[in-house]
Each structure stands twice: as structure tokens, then as C-alpha cells.
Design an enzyme around this catalytic site. Structure first.
Site, mmCIF file in Angstrom:
data_model
loop_
_atom_site.group_PDB
_atom_site.id
_atom_site.type_symbol
_atom_site.label_atom_id
_atom_site.label_comp_id
_atom_site.label_asym_id
_atom_site.label_seq_id
_atom_site.Cartn_x
_atom_site.Cartn_y
_atom_site.Cartn_z
ATOM 1 N N TYR A 7 -12.183 4.745 9.058
ATOM 2 C CA TYR A 7 -11.819 3.959 7.888
ATOM 3 C C TYR A 7 -10.839 2.853 8.275
ATOM 4 O O TYR A 7 -10.037 3.001 9.192
ATOM 5 C CB TYR A 7 -11.201 4.841 6.807
ATOM 6 C CG TYR A 7 -10.055 5.710 7.287
ATOM 7 C CD1 TYR A 7 -8.748 5.230 7.318
ATOM 8 C CD2 TYR A 7 -10.274 7.019 7.712
ATOM 9 C CE1 TYR A 7 -7.699 6.024 7.759
ATOM 10 C CE2 TYR A 7 -9.234 7.826 8.151
ATOM 11 C CZ TYR A 7 -7.946 7.314 8.171
ATOM 12 O OH TYR A 7 -6.910 8.104 8.615
ATOM 13 N N ASP B 117 -4.464 9.557 2.495
ATOM 14 C CA ASP B 117 -4.080 10.277 3.718
ATOM 15 C C ASP B 117 -4.486 9.414 4.901
ATOM 16 O O ASP B 117 -5.454 9.696 5.600
ATOM 17 C CB ASP B 117 -4.739 11.655 3.771
ATOM 18 C CG ASP B 117 -4.273 12.472 4.979
ATOM 19 O OD1 ASP B 117 -3.263 12.082 5.593
ATOM 20 O OD2 ASP B 117 -4.920 13.464 5.311
ATOM 21 N N ILE B 118 -3.741 8.345 5.099
ATOM 22 C CA ILE B 118 -4.077 7.341 6.102
ATOM 23 C C ILE B 118 -3.271 7.624 7.361
ATOM 24 O O ILE B 118 -2.048 7.472 7.379
ATOM 25 C CB ILE B 118 -3.779 5.918 5.566
ATOM 26 C CG1 ILE B 118 -4.478 5.716 4.208
ATOM 27 C CG2 ILE B 118 -4.228 4.882 6.576
ATOM 28 C CD1 ILE B 118 -5.970 5.958 4.203
ATOM 29 N N GLU B 119 -3.974 8.040 8.405
ATOM 30 C CA GLU B 119 -3.294 8.499 9.609
ATOM 31 C C GLU B 119 -3.640 7.680 10.839
ATOM 32 O O GLU B 119 -3.295 8.065 11.967
ATOM 33 C CB GLU B 119 -3.617 9.984 9.849
ATOM 34 C CG GLU B 119 -3.201 10.880 8.693
ATOM 35 C CD GLU B 119 -3.341 12.359 8.998
ATOM 36 O OE1 GLU B 119 -3.259 12.728 10.179
ATOM 37 O OE2 GLU B 119 -3.529 13.143 8.050
ATOM 38 N N SER B 120 -4.312 6.560 10.650
ATOM 39 C CA SER B 120 -4.645 5.701 11.787
ATOM 40 C C SER B 120 -4.681 4.255 11.319
ATOM 41 O O SER B 120 -4.801 3.962 10.131
ATOM 42 C CB SER B 120 -5.995 6.099 12.389
ATOM 43 O OG SER B 120 -7.042 5.928 11.450
#
Length: 295
Positions: free
Chosen positions: A109, A149-152
Site C-alpha cells: 500500500y 495501521d500504516i507501518e511502511s
């Protein structure tokens, strides 16, 4: 007469309990959807342990990609996950909010522009929230909001997505926004979005991050917690793994959580409760049962 008095006292105790719950307002939020053995969504909500359930994850979206919902072993969204519609409605009838989490630790994403963010917002509104579409993956149930939940990647355009989603809110359908940043402050991916002040819930991941999680001492955790309660959000949650298997580090035994950690953070006016990853681990460990009376 004794039975009548006992009945009256029982009703009074229920009223007192209801008043406490209403004024205190804290809850346990739980992620659900990444393990087919974790039990149904309906059973998760009927347990009485959770106030919000977060469906995980819309793992592919943005930058021209066709959005893909991944609910592991529960159902195949490409074929049919409409059966979840009744479960979602049952949760909501029990006054439990149901959100869709976008992103995750292993998703594909990104957002390439403000226009891209606006298109993703429209997709989410029409396919999961209060809009209209012929291809709603979860049927006609209307989810309560979207979890980031943005982890990158970097922090660009997530604020635009939050603004575009919030703009869809109306008198009948308010879009709840939540975020799941890492505990190092500020979060590399979500700081700009959280700074919009549009987020209702921020459940901070106090795990897999040794500098700011519990490690036989509450000092690092409390210091990070005090930073997070400065953000413009309605409520901030302590995000924890529900068992030692749920994360590489950061698990807090239930007795330590209730006797040491929660008393140190519950004084904040923004304290909203505890977020747990995830239902599969909570099912095996019954962590929420052990802590819910103290949350």
C-alpha cells in the site's frame, strides 16, 4: 420480603455499574481477521470483553492498485464475505464499534498524491462505509470507521486520506478514525495524519519497540505514554500483545499491567483503554478476561 429487597439491591447495583461504565468510558479494542481459528466475529462481540473490533486488513490499496481485503482463513473476499454482514450488524446492535484496518505489517500500500488519497477515501466510503457500490466485500453492513495501521513508507498523503474520509461524515454516518502508530514518538508514517486532529482513537503499539515499551520497569513506557497523550486525538490507548506469542517483545503479564502500568497511565484525561493484538492470541491466553475489570 427478603427476596424483594435482594432484587431491589441487585437493580441498584446494576444502575451503579452502568453509571460507572458510562462515566469511565474505557474499553478494550481487539484486532480480528488474521487467523481462521480465532473464532467468529459474532462470538468475538458476544464475549462481552471488547468495545471495538478492528477487521484486519485491507492490505493492498493506493497508487493505482486494485484494493484487496485479506481476512486470512475466515472467507475469501474475492468470492464472498457477505456472510460477515450479519455478524457486523450483531456487533453494532451490542453497541460495539466495528472498524476496517487498512495497511498492516505485510501489505502492499502507498499513496502517490492527494488525488490518490481522495480516490481511496471514496472507495472506502462506497464499499465499506455509508456509500453505495455493487461490489461491497462485506455486504450491506455499514462499518463505523477506518483504522490506519500504516507501518511502511513515508508520512505523505495520509493526512489527506484522513481529511477526505472525515469529509464523508454526516449527521447519520460519522466516520470514526483510528490510528495504530509505533510507540517511538512521533510516528514516522502517521504523525502528519494524527496532527490533523481528526482521529477519535490512537492505539499506540507498545510492543516490538524496546526503547519505549515495558521492560521490567514502567519508566520508558510512561515517558512515551506522556508524549502520546499530547497529540490531538479524543482518546489514546495502550496497545499490547495479548500473549508472549503475539509479538517479539513488549508483553506485560496481566497482574503487572493491572497493578503497576494501568495505575500509572489512567490519570490522563485522554486514556481510552487497552488495544490488543489480536483475537487469536487472546482466545488462547484469555488476557482480556484477566484485565477487563481494571481497564
Amino acid at each position: 420480603m427478603a427476596a424483594r429487597i435482594a432484587s431491589v439491591l441487585f437493580l441498584i447495583s446494576l444502575l451503579i455499574f452502568a453509571s460507572f461504565k458510562s462515566s469511565h468510558g474505557a474499553q478494550i479494542a481487539i484486532y480480528w481477521g488474521q487467523n481462521g481459528d480465532e473464532g467468529s466475529l459474532a462470538d468475538t462481540c458476544s464475549s462481552g470483553n471488547y468495545g471495538t473490533v478492528i477487521l484486519a486488513f485491507l492490505a493492498t490499496f493506493g497508487n493505482g492498485q486494485t484494493p484487496v481485503l485479506n481476512l486470512a482463513g475466515h472467507c475469501d473476499p474475492a468470492t464472498n464475505c457477505n456472510s460477515l454482514s450479519n455478524d457486523i450488524k450483531a456487533c453494532q446492535q451490542a453497541n460495539i464499534k466495528v472498524l476496517l484496518s487498512i495497511g498492516g505489517g505485510a501489505g502492499s500500500y502507498s499513496l502517490s498524491s492527494t488525488d490518490d488519497a481522495n480516490q481511496v477515501a471514496d472507495y472506502l466510503w462506497n464499499n465499506y462505509l455509508g456509500g453505495q457500490s455493487n461490489s461491497r466485500p462485506l455486504g450491506d453492513a455499514v462499518l463505523d470507521g477506518i483504522d490506519f495501521d500504516i507501518e511502511s513508507g513515508d508520512n505523505r498523503y495520509w493526512d489527506d486520506l484522513a481529511k477526505a474520509l472525515s469529509a464523508h461524515s454526516n449527521g447519520q454516518n460519522k466516520v470514526i478514525l483510528s490510528a495504530a502508530p509505533q510507540c517511538p514518538f512521533p510516528d514516522a508514517s502517521l504523525s502528519t495524519a494524527i496532527n490533523t486532529g481528526l482521529f477519535n482513537y490512537v492505539w499506540v503499539q507498545f510492543y516490538n519497540n524496546p526503547p519505549c515499551q515495558y521492560d521490567n520497569s514502567i519508566d520508558n513506557l510512561v515517558n512515551a505514554w506522556n508524549q502520546w497523550t499530547s497529540v490531538q486525538a479524543s482518546q489514546v490507548f495502550l496497545g499490547l500483545p495479548a500473549s508472549t506469542d503475539a509479538a517479539n517483545s513488549g508483553f506485560i503479564p496481566a497482574d503487572t499491567l493491572t497493578s503497576q502500568v494501568l495505575p500509572a497511565i489512567k490519570g490522563s484525561s485522554k486514556y481510552g483503554g487497552v488495544m490488543l493484538w489480536s483475537k487469536a492470541y487472546d482466545k488462547d491466553n484469555t488476557y482480556s478476561n484477566a484485565i477487563k475489570s481494571s481497564v
